[in-house]
Design a protein around this motif. Structure first.
Motif, PDB file in Angstrom:
ATOM      1  N   HIS A   7     -45.307  20.776  -8.952  1.00 34.19           N
ATOM      2  CA  HIS A   7     -46.770  20.811  -8.985  1.00 34.19           C
ATOM      3  C   HIS A   7     -47.225  21.111 -10.412  1.00 34.19           C
ATOM      4  N   CYS A   9     -49.908  19.951 -13.981  1.00 34.98           N
ATOM      5  CA  CYS A   9     -51.167  19.369 -14.443  1.00 34.98           C
ATOM      6  C   CYS A   9     -51.073  19.133 -15.943  1.00 34.98           C
ATOM      7  N   VAL A  22     -53.337  15.775 -12.267  1.00 34.39           N
ATOM      8  CA  VAL A  22     -52.532  16.625 -11.382  1.00 34.39           C
ATOM      9  C   VAL A  22     -51.493  15.763 -10.684  1.00 34.39           C
ATOM     10  N   THR A  24     -48.368  16.047  -7.857  1.00 32.22           N
ATOM     11  CA  THR A  24     -47.644  16.790  -6.820  1.00 32.22           C
ATOM     12  C   THR A  24     -46.761  15.794  -6.073  1.00 32.22           C
ATOM     13  N   GLU A  29     -53.741  12.731  -9.057  1.00 28.75           N
ATOM     14  CA  GLU A  29     -55.193  12.641  -9.164  1.00 28.75           C
ATOM     15  C   GLU A  29     -55.614  12.937 -10.593  1.00 28.75           C
ATOM     16  N   TRP A  46     -59.890  23.694  -9.465  1.00 30.56           N
ATOM     17  CA  TRP A  46     -59.272  22.451  -8.988  1.00 30.56           C
ATOM     18  C   TRP A  46     -57.754  22.480  -9.171  1.00 30.56           C
ATOM     19  N   ASN A  50     -54.795  22.649  -5.996  1.00 29.15           N
ATOM     20  CA  ASN A  50     -53.691  21.705  -5.843  1.00 29.15           C
ATOM     21  C   ASN A  50     -52.321  22.389  -5.921  1.00 29.15           C
ATOM     22  N   CYS A  52     -50.871  23.949  -8.439  1.00 32.92           N
ATOM     23  CA  CYS A  52     -50.124  23.717  -9.688  1.00 32.92           C
ATOM     24  C   CYS A  52     -49.561  25.031 -10.220  1.00 32.92           C
TER      25      CYS A  52
END
Length: 406
Positions: A7, A9, A22, A24, A29, A46, A50, A52
């Motif tokens: 995970h 970013c 991002v 995963t 996204e 955000w 997710n 991260c």
């Protein structure tokens, strides 16, 4: 390629916008955020939503700092990476592609973050760097004063070593007030300058216009203002340095290293040397180690790499001061290298030695141990004897060497 971080970013940071990607196991996204504080907080939320665990971004100017300040408060590992280490393939240069590329590299564990100290040390570093900027500006203003005096044919610097010392300052202020008589101006001399009144009278016999008096008055006011600001910063830095007094005293034992240089070293590298694998790694990070460029079996330019400019300049300044000390190892090293390679290379080499000494002082919590000016010669005694004999034999001389009992 194996996935190391699941995970992640990647952030492509600019002045007005941040493009975030991002990645995963379930999704990928990409979003764009403004760099205003509200939007940056939305970015952090955000990233957290997710799941991260790792975030990476380029060290772009100072634009990364606000994002880093917010992310370090969360349980997220943040990497600020040198831009040259994450350069993308040519022809694929867009903000979205950059963010995606950074996330992909981070996902596969191919990024190595730069050394970012904690918040307290970062604040201390900013204060000390700003003080250094003011000191440099003061030196430039003093040079401007000297330039105006030379334009008026006032040769004060030819007699006085410090143009803005007590005597020089009093004379300049008297000239600004309208005094032009060299004899009266020379009477303002204090201490050692009193014995140079005849030279002062000749040096102070110039032609100063009204515009030059105006410029000198403005320059003196600017210097006074800078002195006051530097004094305020000194007080704040002294207060913040109270927990590190023992470290500063240990660093102060190194020849050429004064209080301000010791404060710079502590602010730039900290006191915990476990964050650097070795002294050689620290010198490489500071940009004080020789470069390595070899191609086709030939070694090319060995100039030093880019590193921490502030730390490097402070250490080079300390190295030049160490070169003026008497009967020290660092002074002997400076003059030995300067004779072969020049003063600038010698200063960098001694700065390298000072930083290595500082590393072991902070790591072992021991003061500097002076090796003496003849340490190198004693260590290389047999080699020096052999080389000296070879030179004498090349001149057609036969030499017999006998040791003298001490």
């Amino acid at each position: 390629m194996d996935v190391v971080n699941t995970h992640v970013c990647g952030l492509d940071v600019h002045k007005k916008s941040v493009v975030a990607c991002v990645m995963t196991p379930e999704t990928k996204e990409i979003r764009t955020f403004s760099t205003m504080t509200d939007d940056l907080m939305l970015l952090v939320d955000w990233v957290k939503s997710n799941g991260c665990t790792h975030v990476a971004m380029e060290s772009t100017a100072s634009f990364w700092k606000p994002i880093y300040n917010l992310l370090e408060l969360e349980d997220i590992q943040v990497l600020v990476v040198n831009a040259k280490n994450i350069r993308n393939v040519p022809g694929r240069k867009t903000d979205v592609k950059d963010a995606e590329w950074i996330a992909s590299l981070l996902r596969h564990g191919l990024l190595q973050g730069s050394f970012i100290p904690n918040r307290d040390q970062r604040e201390l570093r900013e204060l000390i760097r700003y003080r250094r900027s003011l000191i440099d500006e003061r030196a430039r203003e003093v040079n401007r004063v000297q330039k105006v005096l030379e334009g008026a044919n006032i040769k004060l610097s030819s007699v006085a070593s410090d143009v803005l010392g007590k005597s020089g300052r009093a004379m300049i202020e008297a000239m600004i007030a309208g005094e032009e008589n060299p004899e009266l101006l020379s009477e303002l001399a204090q201490r050692r300058l009193k014995s140079k009144k005849a030279d002062l009278q000749r040096a102070l016999n110039g032609l100063m216009g009204n515009h030059q008096k105006l410029m000198l008055a403005a320059q003196l006011r600017h210097i006074d203002y800078l002195d006051e600001e530097i004094g305020r910063l000194d007080e704040e830095i002294k207060r913040r340095m109270l927990p590190f007094e023992e470290d500063l005293e240990l660093l102060d034992t190194i020849p050429g290293v004064a209080r301000r240089t010791a404060e710079t070293i502590v602010a730039e590298i900290g006191t915990n040397m476990e964050q650097f694998p070795s002294a050689a790694h620290l010198c490489s990070w500071a940009g004080l180690c020789p470069g390595q460029h070899e191609s086709a079996g030939k070694r090319k330019s060995g100039k030093t790499r880019k590193g921490n400019k502030k730390l490097r300049s402070a250490l080079v300044e300390a190295a030049r001061a160490a070169g003026r000390t008497k009967n020290t190892y660092l002074s002997s090293q400076y003059h030995r290298i300067a004779a072969r390679r020049g003063a600038n290379r010698a200063a960098v080499a001694v700065a390298h030695s000072i930083l290595m000494i500082a590393y072991y002082i902070l790591k072992r919590r021991q003061p500097y141990m002076e090796l003496g000016a003849t340490y190198y010669e004693e260590r290389k005694r047999d080699t020096i004897i052999r080389q000296s004999l070879k030179k004498l034999e090349s001149l057609g001389l036969k030499v017999t060497v006998e040791s003298v009992a001490s």
